[in-house]
Design an enzyme around this catalytic site. Structure first.
Site, PDB file in Angstrom:
ATOM      1  N   ARG A  56      21.929 -70.199  31.991  1.00 59.86           N
ATOM      2  CA  ARG A  56      20.972 -69.142  32.292  1.00 59.86           C
ATOM      3  C   ARG A  56      20.121 -68.801  31.061  1.00 59.86           C
ATOM      4  O   ARG A  56      20.533 -69.019  29.931  1.00 59.86           O
ATOM      5  CB  ARG A  56      21.690 -67.873  32.762  1.00 59.86           C
ATOM      6  CG  ARG A  56      22.370 -67.997  34.114  1.00 59.86           C
ATOM      7  CD  ARG A  56      22.995 -66.675  34.542  1.00 59.86           C
ATOM      8  NE  ARG A  56      24.047 -66.247  33.623  1.00 59.86           N
ATOM      9  CZ  ARG A  56      23.909 -65.315  32.693  1.00 59.86           C
ATOM     10  NH1 ARG A  56      22.754 -64.689  32.526  1.00 59.86           N
ATOM     11  NH2 ARG A  56      24.931 -64.985  31.904  1.00 59.86           N
ATOM     12  N   LYS A 198      22.222 -66.391  40.801  1.00 59.33           N
ATOM     13  CA  LYS A 198      22.398 -65.119  40.105  1.00 59.33           C
ATOM     14  C   LYS A 198      21.276 -64.132  40.406  1.00 59.33           C
ATOM     15  O   LYS A 198      21.486 -62.913  40.345  1.00 59.33           O
ATOM     16  CB  LYS A 198      22.520 -65.356  38.602  1.00 59.33           C
ATOM     17  CG  LYS A 198      23.830 -66.043  38.210  1.00 59.33           C
ATOM     18  CD  LYS A 198      25.055 -65.268  38.726  1.00 59.33           C
ATOM     19  CE  LYS A 198      26.353 -65.881  38.226  1.00 59.33           C
ATOM     20  NZ  LYS A 198      27.539 -65.204  38.798  1.00 59.33           N
ATOM     21  N   HIS A 217      31.246 -58.812  40.610  1.00 58.93           N
ATOM     22  CA  HIS A 217      31.272 -60.173  40.076  1.00 58.93           C
ATOM     23  C   HIS A 217      32.737 -60.584  39.991  1.00 58.93           C
ATOM     24  O   HIS A 217      33.383 -60.455  38.957  1.00 58.93           O
ATOM     25  CB  HIS A 217      30.609 -60.196  38.705  1.00 58.93           C
ATOM     26  CG  HIS A 217      30.489 -61.565  38.119  1.00 58.93           C
ATOM     27  ND1 HIS A 217      30.461 -61.792  36.762  1.00 58.93           N
ATOM     28  CD2 HIS A 217      30.370 -62.783  38.693  1.00 58.93           C
ATOM     29  CE1 HIS A 217      30.330 -63.093  36.524  1.00 58.93           C
ATOM     30  NE2 HIS A 217      30.284 -63.709  37.686  1.00 58.93           N
ATOM     31  N   SER A 235      31.979 -66.054  33.340  1.00 55.85           N
ATOM     32  CA  SER A 235      32.078 -67.499  33.477  1.00 55.85           C
ATOM     33  C   SER A 235      33.060 -68.073  32.470  1.00 55.85           C
ATOM     34  O   SER A 235      33.017 -67.752  31.284  1.00 55.85           O
ATOM     35  CB  SER A 235      30.697 -68.118  33.267  1.00 55.85           C
ATOM     36  OG  SER A 235      30.772 -69.513  33.253  1.00 55.85           O
ATOM     37  N   LYS A 239      38.135 -67.160  36.921  1.00 58.84           N
ATOM     38  CA  LYS A 239      38.010 -66.601  38.272  1.00 58.84           C
ATOM     39  C   LYS A 239      38.200 -67.672  39.338  1.00 58.84           C
ATOM     40  O   LYS A 239      38.998 -67.523  40.259  1.00 58.84           O
ATOM     41  CB  LYS A 239      36.639 -65.956  38.466  1.00 58.84           C
ATOM     42  CG  LYS A 239      36.388 -64.698  37.701  1.00 58.84           C
ATOM     43  CD  LYS A 239      35.193 -63.920  38.222  1.00 58.84           C
ATOM     44  CE  LYS A 239      34.007 -64.755  38.606  1.00 58.84           C
ATOM     45  NZ  LYS A 239      33.418 -65.524  37.493  1.00 58.84           N
ATOM     46  N   THR A 240      37.427 -68.738  39.206  1.00 60.25           N
ATOM     47  CA  THR A 240      37.476 -69.794  40.219  1.00 60.25           C
ATOM     48  C   THR A 240      38.838 -70.482  40.225  1.00 60.25           C
ATOM     49  O   THR A 240      39.441 -70.706  41.273  1.00 60.25           O
ATOM     50  CB  THR A 240      36.363 -70.817  39.968  1.00 60.25           C
ATOM     51  OG1 THR A 240      35.102 -70.151  39.999  1.00 60.25           O
ATOM     52  CG2 THR A 240      36.383 -71.909  41.017  1.00 60.25           C
ATOM     53  N   ASP A 254      33.112 -65.893  43.489  1.00 58.61           N
ATOM     54  CA  ASP A 254      32.278 -65.320  42.430  1.00 58.61           C
ATOM     55  C   ASP A 254      31.643 -63.968  42.742  1.00 58.61           C
ATOM     56  O   ASP A 254      31.484 -63.162  41.847  1.00 58.61           O
ATOM     57  CB  ASP A 254      31.167 -66.306  42.074  1.00 58.61           C
ATOM     58  CG  ASP A 254      30.522 -66.001  40.737  1.00 58.61           C
ATOM     59  OD1 ASP A 254      31.261 -65.780  39.757  1.00 58.61           O
ATOM     60  OD2 ASP A 254      29.286 -65.988  40.660  1.00 58.61           O
ATOM     61  N   ARG A 319      28.818 -78.104  35.907  1.00 58.29           N
ATOM     62  CA  ARG A 319      29.061 -77.312  37.116  1.00 58.29           C
ATOM     63  C   ARG A 319      29.184 -78.192  38.358  1.00 58.29           C
ATOM     64  O   ARG A 319      28.616 -79.270  38.441  1.00 58.29           O
ATOM     65  CB  ARG A 319      27.900 -76.334  37.344  1.00 58.29           C
ATOM     66  CG  ARG A 319      27.788 -75.254  36.280  1.00 58.29           C
ATOM     67  CD  ARG A 319      28.746 -74.132  36.545  1.00 58.29           C
ATOM     68  NE  ARG A 319      28.650 -73.075  35.551  1.00 58.29           N
ATOM     69  CZ  ARG A 319      29.170 -71.866  35.715  1.00 58.29           C
ATOM     70  NH1 ARG A 319      29.805 -71.573  36.843  1.00 58.29           N
ATOM     71  NH2 ARG A 319      29.079 -70.961  34.762  1.00 58.29           N
TER      72      ARG A 319
END
Length: 527
Positions: A56, A198, A217, A235, A239-240, A254, A319
């Site tokens: 980003r 995003k 988030h 990130s 989390k994933t 997410d 990714r």
């Protein structure tokens, strides 16, 4: 200068002969290959690269300063204002540019799995692989015509169009600009597909609180007996990985909303980091990467088509984008009841936070506002090694409203539903970055499992004298020594110095918040 007529201009753009609507996954894959935008890997996934921008560009993100939003937005370094005139000029240029493309690809879908709160979205792409990404990440129509009470938000994505900062009012050739009144997002000068995802999350972070829904988030999953768990974190904090539990059904990885009836996924897919991905450690994610999935900036062997997930030649921020139903064990629809457990994930680069702590409501609100973690390599431009940072609500780049709005909503919901909240350090142990080592994933899984299953509700705790955190003495499957960070360091005095330094960083960061009452005293470090 008269304001642009977005509705009329969009209708004209979308009526062009170069526009292709809602192509199927096979058709989009064919387009990607024909246009040489990407290659096909051995698993059938498309691999694309994004050039200069592999993460980003937060400094290139703007919100249009408009009458209806001027007093609501938390303006500053995150939510940078840009004038309506500048937006209109750039909008006109982008629309003209897109009209001249040989092909345009349009996806019409939704954000929000709960039909009562979903937002219709239209994504217009210069690249076929970006449109495939959008189709896999957002919620796809079920075959019926799209009917919605409100006007869609539209993304106009033109990666090869570059702004002129001197003329267009941007900071570089890259721009991500949101106009809430014109329900439009302009993206240009970057090929990084995550900007689309995003941007829609930022939109939802503005709209949902108006309906008394907390946007989050976080990832979410649900057990066989119905217990829902949320995982907050930036990130790379897990989390994933941690929500993709073979013994629990995945709700989403997410972005979620928490309404008066429970949890719902904002998206229809997953956007997983895949650096060092292996089938052994993360089997569900590994197996989800197949035909129709998109791999971003992953090195692929020219001869065999095999991805090399350990190679960071392009970036650490590799990714994989895939639809949520590529995961075998999911909740459909992506909706569940109120959570019983919340886990805040932090990758502590100092290596001084306990691997797991149970939080009071006040501590939960404090650590939610603080959002302490480390920026991991590759997630943003210029980040090459972990850096300690604070990201409000574990997602400050995506919060248009003042932070206390989200924290107060969280505190109220914790009270209303009796939620247990834990802070889990997935970062370093035995020393900081460069000295210690990353926390064992197996240990983290064991701690999270114990938290979700209620094993830590009545266990013996010690109180950390610096941070005031309540840490269990024993956790099944985890050595007792690991639970006390001071005991993992070779020099306990050095540990204490670094812990006090981090506590002071917490205090320094928290001074930026207003409207938080006594939260710093009741939820923050003790020193």
């Amino acid at each position: 200068m008269n304001s642009v007529d977005v509705t009329n201009d969009l209708q004209t753009l979308l009526s062009g002969k170069n526009v292709q609507f809602n192509l199927s996954v096979p058709h989009l894959v064919e387009k990607v290959l024909d246009r040489k935008e990407g290659i096909l890997t051995s698993s059938g996934a498309v691999r694309a690269t994004t050039g200069t921008y592999t993460g980003r560009s937060p400094k290139d993100k703007f919100i249009v300063e408009e009458k209806s939003t001027k007093e609501k937005i938390d303006w500053g370094a995150v939510n940078q204002p840009i004038s309506e005139e500048a937006f209109d000029r750039l909008y006109t240029k982008v629309v003209s540019y897109l009209k001249e493309r040989e092909e345009l690809f349009v996806f019409e879908g939704f954000a929000g799995a709960d039909e009562k709160y979903r937002l219709p979205i239209t994504v217009v792409n210069e690249f076929a692989w970006h449109n495939l990404f959008a189709r896999q990440l957002f919620i796809r129509p079920d075959g019926r015509s799209r009917q919605a009470a409100e006007e869609p938000f539209t993304i106009l994505s033109a990666p090869n169009f570059k702004a002129d900062p001197l003329i267009d009012g941007t900071k570089s050739e890259t721009f991500i600009i949101v106009s809430f009144e014109k329900r439009t997002i302009l993206i240009g000068g970057t090929e990084y597909a995550g900007e689309m995802k995003k941007s829609i999350f930022s939109i939802m972070n503005y709209l949902l609180p108006e309906r008394n829904i907390l946007p989050m988030h976080c990832s979410a999953n649900i057990g066989e007996e119905g217990g829902t768990a949320l995982f907050f974190g930036l990130s790379g904090t897990g989390k994933t990985t941690l929500s993709a539990d073979p013994n629990r059904r995945l709700i989403g990885d997410d972005e979620h909303g928490w309404s008066s009836t429970g949890i719902f996924n904002i998206e229809g897919g997953c956007y997983a980091k895949c650096i060092h991905l292996s089938e052994e450690k993360e089997p569900q994610i590994y197996r989800a990467i197949r035909f129709g999935s998109v791999l971003e900036n992953v090195v692929v062997d020219d001869a065999t088509g095999e991805p090399d997930y350990d190679d960071a030649f392009y970036t650490e921020n590799t990714r994989a984008a895939y639809p949520i139903d590529a995961i075998d064990n999911i909740a459909l629809p992506s909706i569940a009841g109120h959570p019983q457990t919340i886990v805040f994930l932090t990758a502590d680069a100092f290596g001084v936070l306990p691997p797991i702590s149970k939080l009071t409501k006040e501590q939960a609100m404090y650590h939610f506002l603080s959002g302490y973690t480390s920026k991991l390599a590759g997630t943003e431009r210029g980040i090459t090694s972990p850096e300690a940072t604070f990201s409000t609500c574990f997602g400050s780049p995506f919060l248009p409203l003042p932070a206390h709005v989200y924290a107060e909503m969280l505190g109220k919901k914790i009270d209303e539903h009796g939620v247990s909240v834990f802070l889990v350090n997935t970062g370093w142990t035995g020393g900081g970055y460069g000295i210690g080592e990353r926390m064992s994933l197996a240990y983290t899984r064991a701690m999270v499992r114990a938290a979700i299953e209620g094993d830590l509700d009545n266990t013996e705790m010690r109180t950390d004298r610096i941070f005031g955190l309540h840490t269990p003495i024993h956790v099944p499957g985890v050595p007792d020594q690991v639970l006390d960070p001071a005991k993992t360091w070779a020099d306990e005095k050095e540990y204490e110095e670094k812990a006090i330094r981090l506590a002071n960083e917490f205090k320094k960061n928290f001074k930026k918040f207003s409207n938080t009452g006594d939260l710093e005293k009741t939820g923050g470090p003790l020193i």
